[in-house]
Design a protein around this motif. Sequence first.
Motif, PDB file in Angstrom:
ATOM      1  N   TYR A   4      -2.748  -0.037  -6.689  1.00  0.00           N
ATOM      2  CA  TYR A   4      -1.578   0.206  -5.841  1.00  0.00           C
ATOM      3  C   TYR A   4      -1.371  -1.034  -5.003  1.00  0.00           C
ATOM      4  O   TYR A   4      -2.187  -1.379  -4.177  1.00  0.00           O
ATOM      5  CB  TYR A   4      -1.798   1.430  -4.953  1.00  0.00           C
ATOM      6  CG  TYR A   4      -1.831   2.714  -5.723  1.00  0.00           C
ATOM      7  CD1 TYR A   4      -0.664   3.434  -5.942  1.00  0.00           C
ATOM      8  CD2 TYR A   4      -3.014   3.196  -6.256  1.00  0.00           C
ATOM      9  CE1 TYR A   4      -0.685   4.611  -6.664  1.00  0.00           C
ATOM     10  CE2 TYR A   4      -3.039   4.374  -6.983  1.00  0.00           C
ATOM     11  CZ  TYR A   4      -1.873   5.076  -7.179  1.00  0.00           C
ATOM     12  OH  TYR A   4      -1.890   6.240  -7.897  1.00  0.00           O
ATOM     13  N   GLU A  27      -2.046   1.123   2.452  1.00  0.00           N
ATOM     14  CA  GLU A  27      -2.988   1.896   1.652  1.00  0.00           C
ATOM     15  C   GLU A  27      -4.231   2.134   2.499  1.00  0.00           C
ATOM     16  O   GLU A  27      -4.820   1.197   3.032  1.00  0.00           O
ATOM     17  CB  GLU A  27      -3.359   1.123   0.385  1.00  0.00           C
ATOM     18  CG  GLU A  27      -4.305   1.852  -0.521  1.00  0.00           C
ATOM     19  CD  GLU A  27      -4.621   1.082  -1.784  1.00  0.00           C
ATOM     20  OE1 GLU A  27      -5.277   1.679  -2.651  1.00  0.00           O
ATOM     21  OE2 GLU A  27      -4.246  -0.095  -1.896  1.00  0.00           O
ATOM     22  N   GLU A  30      -7.508   7.197   0.054  1.00  0.00           N
ATOM     23  CA  GLU A  30      -6.769   7.955  -0.955  1.00  0.00           C
ATOM     24  C   GLU A  30      -5.323   8.218  -0.559  1.00  0.00           C
ATOM     25  O   GLU A  30      -4.619   8.945  -1.242  1.00  0.00           O
ATOM     26  CB  GLU A  30      -7.464   9.289  -1.239  1.00  0.00           C
ATOM     27  CG  GLU A  30      -8.663   9.153  -2.153  1.00  0.00           C
ATOM     28  CD  GLU A  30      -8.293   8.564  -3.518  1.00  0.00           C
ATOM     29  OE1 GLU A  30      -7.381   9.088  -4.182  1.00  0.00           O
ATOM     30  OE2 GLU A  30      -8.923   7.566  -3.905  1.00  0.00           O
ATOM     31  N   LEU A  32      -1.420   6.720   0.736  1.00  0.00           N
ATOM     32  CA  LEU A  32      -0.501   5.592   0.755  1.00  0.00           C
ATOM     33  C   LEU A  32       0.526   5.795   1.855  1.00  0.00           C
ATOM     34  O   LEU A  32       1.005   6.906   2.064  1.00  0.00           O
ATOM     35  CB  LEU A  32       0.240   5.484  -0.584  1.00  0.00           C
ATOM     36  CG  LEU A  32      -0.595   5.237  -1.826  1.00  0.00           C
ATOM     37  CD1 LEU A  32       0.274   5.374  -3.069  1.00  0.00           C
ATOM     38  CD2 LEU A  32      -1.237   3.872  -1.776  1.00  0.00           C
ATOM     39  N   LYS A  50      -2.497   9.627  -3.218  1.00  0.00           N
ATOM     40  CA  LYS A  50      -2.129   8.851  -4.403  1.00  0.00           C
ATOM     41  C   LYS A  50      -1.775   9.745  -5.584  1.00  0.00           C
ATOM     42  O   LYS A  50      -0.893   9.416  -6.369  1.00  0.00           O
ATOM     43  CB  LYS A  50      -3.272   7.908  -4.784  1.00  0.00           C
ATOM     44  CG  LYS A  50      -3.471   6.799  -3.786  1.00  0.00           C
ATOM     45  CD  LYS A  50      -4.649   5.924  -4.182  1.00  0.00           C
ATOM     46  CE  LYS A  50      -4.840   4.820  -3.172  1.00  0.00           C
ATOM     47  NZ  LYS A  50      -5.992   3.965  -3.514  1.00  0.00           N
TER      48      LYS A  50
END
Length: 97
Positions: A4, A27, A30, A32, A50
Amino acid sequence: MLLYKLGYFATSLAGHDKGRVYMIVSEEGEKLGLCDGTHRCLNNPKYKKKKHVQMMRSERMAEAFPELITSEDGNLRIREAIADLEKEKKKTIQEEK
């Protein structure tokens, strides 16, 4: 394993915002941080796991990302980038018909 990258686009797969396109701006483990420039701005990103987003790679935006978040018109530029992406998607769908 997916990488990511900040500046990539992501589509929400779950929740009340399902189908909405965002830009990945942070980020944290886990989760975003997502921004669309309208409902969620750079200073108040939406956090989603995510597994609840589908990432769309955009190297052009990822390269421009550091300058984007420091600019005063960052939210406007994110809105424009998302609008351009949606126009391209619509054009591709029409060409396939």
